[in-house]
Design a protein around this motif. Sequence first.
Motif, short mmCIF file in Angstrom:
data_model
loop_
_atom_site.label_atom_id
_atom_site.label_comp_id
_atom_site.label_asym_id
_atom_site.label_seq_id
_atom_site.Cartn_x
_atom_site.Cartn_y
_atom_site.Cartn_z
N ILE A 41 0.84 -1.20 0.00
CA ILE A 41 0.00 0.00 0.00
C ILE A 41 0.88 1.25 0.00
O ILE A 41 2.06 1.19 0.33
CB ILE A 41 -0.95 0.06 1.23
N SER A 42 0.25 2.36 -0.35
CA SER A 42 0.98 3.63 -0.36
C SER A 42 1.04 4.19 1.06
O SER A 42 0.30 3.75 1.94
CB SER A 42 0.26 4.61 -1.27
N ASN A 43 1.89 5.20 1.25
CA ASN A 43 1.97 5.91 2.51
C ASN A 43 0.62 6.46 2.95
O ASN A 43 0.22 6.36 4.10
CB ASN A 43 2.92 7.10 2.35
N GLY A 102 0.98 11.64 -12.25
CA GLY A 102 -0.16 12.19 -11.51
C GLY A 102 -1.48 11.82 -12.18
O GLY A 102 -2.44 11.41 -11.51
N GLN A 103 -1.52 11.94 -13.50
CA GLN A 103 -2.75 11.61 -14.24
C GLN A 103 -3.08 10.13 -14.10
O GLN A 103 -4.25 9.76 -13.94
CB GLN A 103 -2.57 11.96 -15.74
N THR A 104 -2.04 9.28 -14.14
CA THR A 104 -2.27 7.84 -13.99
C THR A 104 -2.80 7.53 -12.59
O THR A 104 -3.71 6.71 -12.43
CB THR A 104 -0.95 7.06 -14.24
N MET A 105 -2.23 8.20 -11.60
CA MET A 105 -2.69 7.99 -10.23
C MET A 105 -4.17 8.36 -10.12
O MET A 105 -4.96 7.67 -9.49
CB MET A 105 -1.90 8.87 -9.23
N ARG A 106 -4.56 9.46 -10.78
CA ARG A 106 -5.95 9.91 -10.71
C ARG A 106 -6.88 8.89 -11.35
O ARG A 106 -7.91 8.54 -10.80
CB ARG A 106 -6.09 11.27 -11.40
N ALA A 134 -2.69 3.05 -8.03
CA ALA A 134 -1.49 2.63 -8.75
C ALA A 134 -0.27 2.90 -7.86
O ALA A 134 -0.25 3.84 -7.08
CB ALA A 134 -1.37 3.41 -10.04
N ASN A 135 0.73 2.05 -7.98
CA ASN A 135 1.97 2.24 -7.24
C ASN A 135 2.79 3.29 -7.99
O ASN A 135 3.26 3.05 -9.09
CB ASN A 135 2.71 0.91 -7.18
N ILE A 183 -1.85 -1.14 -7.08
CA ILE A 183 -1.67 -1.92 -8.30
C ILE A 183 -0.23 -1.74 -8.75
O ILE A 183 0.19 -0.64 -9.08
CB ILE A 183 -2.62 -1.44 -9.41
N SER A 184 0.53 -2.82 -8.70
CA SER A 184 1.94 -2.72 -9.08
C SER A 184 2.24 -3.52 -10.34
O SER A 184 3.31 -3.40 -10.90
CB SER A 184 2.83 -3.25 -7.95
N ASP A 185 1.28 -4.36 -10.78
CA ASP A 185 1.66 -5.23 -11.89
C ASP A 185 1.45 -4.51 -13.22
O ASP A 185 0.46 -3.82 -13.45
CB ASP A 185 0.93 -6.59 -11.76
#
Length: 478
Positions: free
Chosen positions: A384-386, A452-456, A462-463, A415-417
Amino acid sequence: MKYEAVIGLEVHLHLNTKTKAFCGCSTEFGKEPNSQVCPVCLGFPGSLPVYNQTALDYAIKVALALNCKVQEYTKFDRKNYFYPDLPKNYQVSQYDLPLSVSGFLDIEIEDKFKRIGITRVHMEEDAGKLIHQDDCSLVDFNRTGVPLLEIVSEPDISSPEEAYEYLSALKSTIQYLEVSDCDMEKGSLRCDANISLRPAGAKALGVKTELKNMNSFKGVKDALSYEIRRQAEILDSGETLTQETRLWDVKAQETVSMRTKEGAKDYRYFPEPDLPPFVIKEDKIAEIRKTIPELPKEKMQRFIKEYGLSEYDAKVLVSSKKTSQFSEEAMKKSADTNKKPLANWIIGPLAALAASNNCQIYELKITTDSLIELIELIENKQVISNLAGKAVLEEMHKTQKSAKEIIAEKNLAQISDSGSLAGIIEEVIKENPKSVADFKAGKANAVMFLVGQTMRKSAGKANPKVVQDLIKKRLESA
Ligand SMILES: [Zn+2]
């Protein structure tokens, strides 16, 4: 600054004995007014005081922890003054033969230790409390006779910041000894300050003022800062200062004159005839010395050495005894590489969670084992993220479930894969041709916008490290 400040602090400390200094009345705080009184603490004629043995032991313990020399022969004296909350018209205190003298306390200022001398630690008793109402004043004698220590520093303190550090170090040391709760709100720790200015580099002392009525460490710092400005202005104008006692007015943020200061001779000190002087033997001192635990300064130095912590981290972790015990238990269980993140988690998110629950770190329903597991999931396994970690921490306190259970229940895993992320990344690349062009033109930062866009798009799951690598690879190969 053309002047230097010379500051000495007088701290009054309630000892947390069950009974008062000279009688068997309870010292419990917050009880019905005048319900904890007897002929001795009300000063009835013919009543005789007996000193509380536990108070004496505690006093010796504090004196030793502050590196003072405990005097073999010590006695009580009467300090005479009239005040409505002092029914005997004198306070039992110590004058020329105090319990202990010549100690010191080391404080940390800008990553260096500075030694502040302690002139004396002596025993005395508290007065009662006046409660002022619109048309009258009431007096509560429950506090009358509660055992007090007066801890007087040498005028070795040179700034309001040093005064603050001294008080923090003193409080933390005394809390480690478990002889007082040091609660300023309840009045179990109070501080007066003496301050004077002199031209920088001069030897002779200037005229001092005594500051009273500061109800917090910040209040002490603010009052001293104000007083330095006030005295400097008077000296600059060529006028002379008067020796006086001034009160800190927290609302107005200024000190106001209360009275000209009494000297010792005004109190007509004389030996307390109802209490014999006493002799404190070496073996008694040795016995009490054995009960002194590792103190904050030593613990801080050990934490730095054993756990590789920074001075700042170590100082915060040892500031309270129980927090230091919790932290040490966790440090011992933690992998070496996770010790720094562990310190960060305790000082940051765990402390914030404790504050929002109005409790201390060690009172949270989070064990050191579950904290270690959570940090491993974030730092090593990157499950997980911080940010998600903080949410898990809150949930752990609420439900006492393990981090793994909470992550599964709330579907928080990152999601890391690369297979699952590839689709989202392709969309982001298609939608942001300008950033792609910028990146190809050598603007390395453009990739962060795409991350940033991918995280959104992944709703934060996403990792980010993996995403960044994938985007870079994708753009460099295209
Ligand atoms: Zn009593």
